[in-house]
Enzyme design. Structure first.
Site, short mmCIF file in Angstrom:
data_model
loop_
_atom_site.label_atom_id
_atom_site.label_comp_id
_atom_site.label_asym_id
_atom_site.label_seq_id
_atom_site.Cartn_x
_atom_site.Cartn_y
_atom_site.Cartn_z
N LEU A 84 -9.76 -50.59 7.67
CA LEU A 84 -10.85 -51.43 7.15
C LEU A 84 -12.05 -51.48 8.11
CD1 LEU A 84 -8.73 -54.36 5.63
CD2 LEU A 84 -9.61 -52.32 4.48
N SER A 86 -12.13 -51.99 11.66
CA SER A 86 -12.17 -53.04 12.69
C SER A 86 -12.96 -52.59 13.92
CB SER A 86 -10.76 -53.47 13.08
OG SER A 86 -10.05 -52.37 13.57
N ASP A 129 -18.08 -45.34 8.46
CA ASP A 129 -17.71 -46.73 8.77
C ASP A 129 -18.90 -47.49 9.36
OD1 ASP A 129 -15.23 -45.79 8.11
OD2 ASP A 129 -14.19 -46.77 9.77
O1 PMV Z 1 -9.41 -45.48 8.61
P1 PMV Z 1 -10.80 -45.47 9.08
O2 PMV Z 1 -11.52 -46.72 8.78
O3 PMV Z 1 -10.92 -45.09 10.52
O4 PMV Z 1 -11.60 -44.36 8.20
C1 PMV Z 1 -11.62 -43.03 8.57
C2 PMV Z 1 -12.36 -42.20 7.56
C3 PMV Z 1 -12.17 -40.71 7.79
O5 PMV Z 1 -12.93 -40.05 6.77
C4 PMV Z 1 -10.73 -40.31 7.66
C5 PMV Z 1 -12.68 -40.27 9.16
C6 PMV Z 1 -14.17 -40.39 9.34
O6 PMV Z 1 -14.59 -40.54 10.49
O7 PMV Z 1 -14.92 -40.32 8.35
#
Ligand code: PMV
Length: 307
Positions: A84, A86, A129
């Site tokens: 999510l 963090s 993110d």
């Molecule tokens: O799980 P998270 O919030 O770290 O999301 C990672 C998303 C990915 O596409 C798997 C990696 C990225 O940096 O985009």
């Protein structure tokens, strides 16, 4: 200075975005705050700074270029390693407070510096993110320039354009599987899969196509079609190897009462997003299994200065 930053869910396109495909994500109403003032000595939540525990905060301060001593206090409602965002939320709030101390608070600068922070600490990463959390609302991150562009992020000859998508409110249920997934491990797993299987890149492109198809459905709020695309995206993520028995179990248990569901973020555990047909029933089923589902609302503000 106090900054407040939301959490995020990736609606479509995680992993594929690392290979330049588009991803769509939304900020949600779970928050972290970072308070920062000049002080005689630097402390983080009352402790001496230590790169082992405070890597994101220390890297963010280095990138913003603050060398004076600071008293920093953090709070977060976002479970770590749950998919999510963090660490991105803390990075964005740290950069925001630090830039405010320097009187140079700008949203596009926060997005860039928070991404550099994550990239430095984590290695291979996309700006999804950090940009979602900075911008708030719903965005698309793509290697092509799209309508309603907010900013552009360059790194190592790669360019990501971040653009706004105006969507109807989406009533999602978010549930953490209890299994902490490591983003770096899952990203590496996909990298190995894609390099060893000739059809790996086809899966990545299919995911990118789903993100593109979803724009229209998200804008018009067609929940049936959004749900179908979520299910399809989830199947492709499973083929890439980032599913987990716990997240599969969650998805199966609510299937009859939802339009669609998928893992969100890196996977290998982490969280699931569900688009419910019957919100109460989905909440009931998950609670009876011991999970703590959460009715997520879109956060429209993104990072903000509280003081
Ligand atoms: O799980 P998270 O919030 O770290 O999301 C990672 C998303 C990915 O596409 C798997 C990696 C990225 O940096 O985009």
């Amino acid at each position: 200075m106090i900054s407040k930053a939301p959490a995020k869910v990736i609606l479509f396109g995680e992993h594929a975005v690392v290979y330049g495909q588009p991803a769509i994500s939304m900020a949600i109403n779970l928050h972290s705050t970072v308070e920062m003032d000049y002080s005689k000595e630097t402390t983080i939540d009352g402790l001496k700074p230590d790169f082992k525990y405070h890597s994101y905060i220390l890297k963010a301060l280095e990138i913003v270029g603050i060398e004076k001593n600071l008293r920093i206090r953090t709070e977060s409602m976002i479970e770590s390693s749950s998919g999510l965002g963090s660490s991105a939320s803390i990075s964005v709030a740290t950069v925001s407070s630090a830039l405010a101390l320097k009187n140079s608070w700008k949203r596009n600068e926060i997005a860039k510096m928070a991404f550099l922070t994550e990239h430095n600490v984590q290695g291979r990463a996309s700006p999804v993110d950090t940009s979602t959390i900075t911008a708030g609302g719903c965005i698309i991150v793509s290697s092509d320039l799209m309508d309603n562009a907010l900013w552009k992020i360059n790194l190592n000859e790669r360019t990501w354009y971040v653009s706004r998508i105006e969507i109807n409110e989406l009533n999602l249920i978010v549930v953490f599987s209890g299994v902490k997934g490591s983003t770096a491990v899952q990203v590496e797993k996909v990298y190995n899969f894609v390099s060893k299987n000739s059809f790996g890149m086809e899966i990545i492109k299919k995911i990118g196509n789903i993100s593109i198809q979803s724009i229209k459905e998200l804008e018009t709020g067609d929940v049936e079609k959004i749900g179908e695309l979520m299910n399809e995206n989830n199947k492709l993520l499973s083929i890439l190897g980032v599913g987990h028995e716990k997240t599969n179990e969650i998805i199966e248990s609510v299937m009859h009462y939802s339009y669609g569901a998928k893992i969100t973020g890196a996977g290998g555990g982490g969280s699931v997003i569900i688009l419910p047909k019957d919100e109460d029933r989905v909440m009931e089923i998950l609670e009876s299994k011991g999970y703590r589902p959460f009715k997520a609302k879109m956060d429209r503000s993104g990072v903000s200065l509280v003081q």
